[in-house]
Design an enzyme around this catalytic site. Structure first.
Site, PDB file in Angstrom:
ATOM      1  N   LYS A  36      39.836  49.346  29.132  1.00 34.88           N
ATOM      2  CA  LYS A  36      41.058  48.183  30.368  1.00 34.88           C
ATOM      3  C   LYS A  36      42.742  48.542  29.347  1.00 34.88           C
ATOM      4  CE  LYS A  36      37.822  46.235  32.986  1.00 34.88           C
ATOM      5  NZ  LYS A  36      37.018  44.528  33.269  1.00 34.88           N
ATOM      6  N   LYS A  76      33.887  54.294  39.452  1.00 37.24           N
ATOM      7  CA  LYS A  76      33.026  54.361  39.890  1.00 37.24           C
ATOM      8  C   LYS A  76      33.967  53.103  40.571  1.00 37.24           C
ATOM      9  CE  LYS A  76      32.607  49.595  36.789  1.00 37.24           C
ATOM     10  NZ  LYS A  76      32.241  48.724  36.647  1.00 37.24           N
ATOM     11  N   LYS A 102      36.584  45.998  41.435  1.00 41.81           N
ATOM     12  CA  LYS A 102      37.378  45.217  42.143  1.00 41.81           C
ATOM     13  C   LYS A 102      38.795  45.615  41.655  1.00 41.81           C
ATOM     14  CE  LYS A 102      34.615  41.968  40.392  1.00 41.81           C
ATOM     15  NZ  LYS A 102      34.028  40.590  40.092  1.00 41.81           N
TER      16      LYS A 102
HETATM   17  P1  ATP Z   1      33.927  45.566  38.825  1.00 37.42           P
HETATM   18  O1  ATP Z   1      34.344  46.645  38.039  1.00 37.42           O
HETATM   19  O2  ATP Z   1      33.773  45.611  40.028  1.00 37.42           O
HETATM   20  O3  ATP Z   1      35.631  44.674  38.168  1.00 37.42           O
HETATM   21  P2  ATP Z   1      32.598  44.923  36.676  1.00 37.42           P
HETATM   22  O4  ATP Z   1      31.841  45.434  36.255  1.00 37.42           O
HETATM   23  O5  ATP Z   1      33.845  44.742  35.742  1.00 37.42           O
HETATM   24  O6  ATP Z   1      33.328  44.999  37.824  1.00 37.42           O
HETATM   25  P3  ATP Z   1      31.240  42.333  37.938  1.00 37.42           P
HETATM   26  O7  ATP Z   1      32.135  42.174  38.709  1.00 37.42           O
HETATM   27  O8  ATP Z   1      30.845  41.627  36.688  1.00 37.42           O
HETATM   28  O9  ATP Z   1      31.647  42.990  36.641  1.00 37.42           O
HETATM   29  O10 ATP Z   1      30.478  43.509  37.231  1.00 37.42           O
HETATM   30  C1  ATP Z   1      28.673  42.340  38.047  1.00 37.42           C
HETATM   31  C2  ATP Z   1      27.552  43.422  37.857  1.00 37.42           C
HETATM   32  O11 ATP Z   1      27.776  44.041  38.447  1.00 37.42           O
HETATM   33  C3  ATP Z   1      26.721  44.164  36.482  1.00 37.42           C
HETATM   34  O12 ATP Z   1      26.007  43.977  36.558  1.00 37.42           O
HETATM   35  C4  ATP Z   1      27.443  45.348  36.999  1.00 37.42           C
HETATM   36  O13 ATP Z   1      26.810  45.827  35.944  1.00 37.42           O
HETATM   37  C5  ATP Z   1      27.374  45.903  38.468  1.00 37.42           C
HETATM   38  N1  ATP Z   1      28.595  47.208  38.539  1.00 37.42           N
HETATM   39  C6  ATP Z   1      29.611  47.062  39.025  1.00 37.42           C
HETATM   40  N2  ATP Z   1      30.048  47.602  39.749  1.00 37.42           N
HETATM   41  C7  ATP Z   1      29.257  49.033  39.592  1.00 37.42           C
HETATM   42  C8  ATP Z   1      29.228  50.117  40.849  1.00 37.42           C
HETATM   43  N3  ATP Z   1      30.327  50.536  41.171  1.00 37.42           N
HETATM   44  N4  ATP Z   1      27.947  50.489  40.539  1.00 37.42           N
HETATM   45  C9  ATP Z   1      26.916  49.485  40.333  1.00 37.42           C
HETATM   46  N5  ATP Z   1      26.472  48.937  39.742  1.00 37.42           N
HETATM   47  C10 ATP Z   1      27.837  48.238  39.110  1.00 37.42           C
END
Ligand code: ATP
Ligand code: LTN
Length: 340
Positions: free
Chosen positions: A114, A199, A202
């Site tokens: 990040k 992956k 968001k």
């Molecule tokens: P994003 O990258 O979408 O913002 P994040 O990991 O930064 O997601 P959260 O939205 O708080 O943050 O993630 C919530 C949950 O979803 C966590 O347990 C994370 O590990 C899981 N998660 C997020 N993206 C994925 C993915 N692509 N595949 C599986 N699990 C995911």
């Protein structure tokens, strides 16, 4: 006290829930809630590590609570609450901050990703401290298990290391938590539809299917998903894009990945994509319906969150009091004022 494991997890209200969040995390929370003492947090203090428009943050917080419930979290069985409504999270985070070696934080992959190529002057220090706050979320409730996606593995290791470090320095205070992470092809790591090397996230909305996307949009996104150029599916030659679609299919239908592979072996990519799209649309339809009904009753949602925060505060304050005491800090206010 119960003999069921305490389970805690959380999601940031920094956008809408997507298939990665659902298949990697929320679906497993729902499946396990009857057999555990579960707490599901809406981690808004984590969300503000990057700037959020205030009105949007407030709105997304309530929407995420509704989405937790629409996906099947039952507030009668599990505790749903908003992180900022339990001050002990920020308080314990400070205690843990003071005993976290900076090197541990600087080594976190997510922090490195990040901040890559960005100048320190433009970054809030929260982005470095983020995993310490996450450890506080977990340790405050003496969680035994933390169900998360694969991307959180390293943060969970840090939470374990901090629990052990604290216990070693100040005596037994925290349960050392265990990560519960589904295997990558069983939803642990859902990949972006526009770039299957990354992956689904968001922060790259074009590669996401959001649980609230209208059916036509979901279909369009899946039909256009990036795949290799083979004419038909064979596991031995399959690239990451088509494997990801099969992983999604297996997740939303609860069919094993191996069975999904047998089902689609030899089929054309167009037909596979259409089946995946149908399965996703069918799986999210009841979630969308429940979500709309919940959002139509904002007072009930607010009441649910108010009651959840009250119960969470009681539990968190009890752990915080012990942590303060063991550290040599005077007891926190709630202890010397009764339960005020
Ligand atoms: P994003 O990258 O979408 O913002 P994040 O990991 O930064 O997601 P959260 O939205 O708080 O943050 O993630 C919530 C949950 O979803 C966590 O347990 C994370 O590990 C899981 N998660 C997020 N993206 C994925 C993915 N692509 N595949 C599986 N699990 C995911
Ligand atoms: N960092 C997590 C969100 C999160 C979390 C937690 C997950 C914050 N606190 C406690 C499990 C337990 C993420 O998914 N980005």
């Amino acid at each position: 006290m119960t003999d069921r494991p305490t389970v805690l997890s959380g999601i940031q209200p920094s956008g809408d829930l997507h298939l990665g969040n659902y298949l990697g995390a929320v679906r497993h929370w729902v499946a396990g809630q009857e057999l555990s003492d579960s707490l599901f947090c809406i981690v808004n203090l984590h969300a503000i590590t990057v700037s959020q428009p205030p009105e949007e943050l407030r709105q997304k917080t309530v929407e995420l609570a509704a989405m937790y419930m629409a996906c099947g979290i039952d507030p009668k069985t599990s505790l749903i609450f908003v992180q900022s409504e339990v001050p002990a999270h920020a308080e314990l985070a400070w205690l843990l901050t003071c005993m976290t070696p900076m090197g541990w934080l600087e080594r976190m992959t997510q922090y490195k990703d990040k901040t890559a190529g960005k100048r320190g002057e433009r970054l809030g220090a929260g982005i470095l401290m983020y995993p310490v706050l996450m450890a506080a979320d977990i340790l405050l409730y003496q969680a035994d298990e933390v169900p998360v996606g694969d991307d959180q593995r390293q943060h969970l290791e840090l939470a374990r290391d901090l629990a052990m470090r604290f216990n070693h320095a100040f005596g037994d205070t925290f349960t050392v938590p265990t990560a519960r992470i589904p295997p990558p092809e069983a939803g642990g790591r859902i990949m972006s539809l526009v770039n299957p090397e990354q992956k689904m996230s968001k922060s790259q909305p074009e590669g996401c299917v959001f649980l609230n996307d209208p059916p036509e949009l979901t279909r369009r996104k899946i039909m256009r998903a990036q795949t290799d150029s083979a004419a038909s599916f064979s596991l031995a030659q399959a690239g990451p894009g088509i494997r990801n679609l099969l992983g999604i299919y297996s997740g939303v239908t609860s069919m094993s990945f191996a069975d999904a592979v047998s089902l689609f072996e030899g089929k054309g990519y167009g037909a596979i994509k259409a089946s995946v799209a149908d399965a996703v649309v069918a799986a999210v339809a009841p979630i969308q319906e429940a979500y709309r009904a919940l959002m139509a009753e904002p007072e009930a949602l607010e009441e649910m969150l108010r009651a959840g925060a009250q119960r969470a505060r009681e539990r968190a304050d009890a752990t915080l009091a012990v942590a303060y005491d063991n550290t040599g800090l005077l007891p926190p206010k709630s202890k010397w004022q009764g339960n005020g």
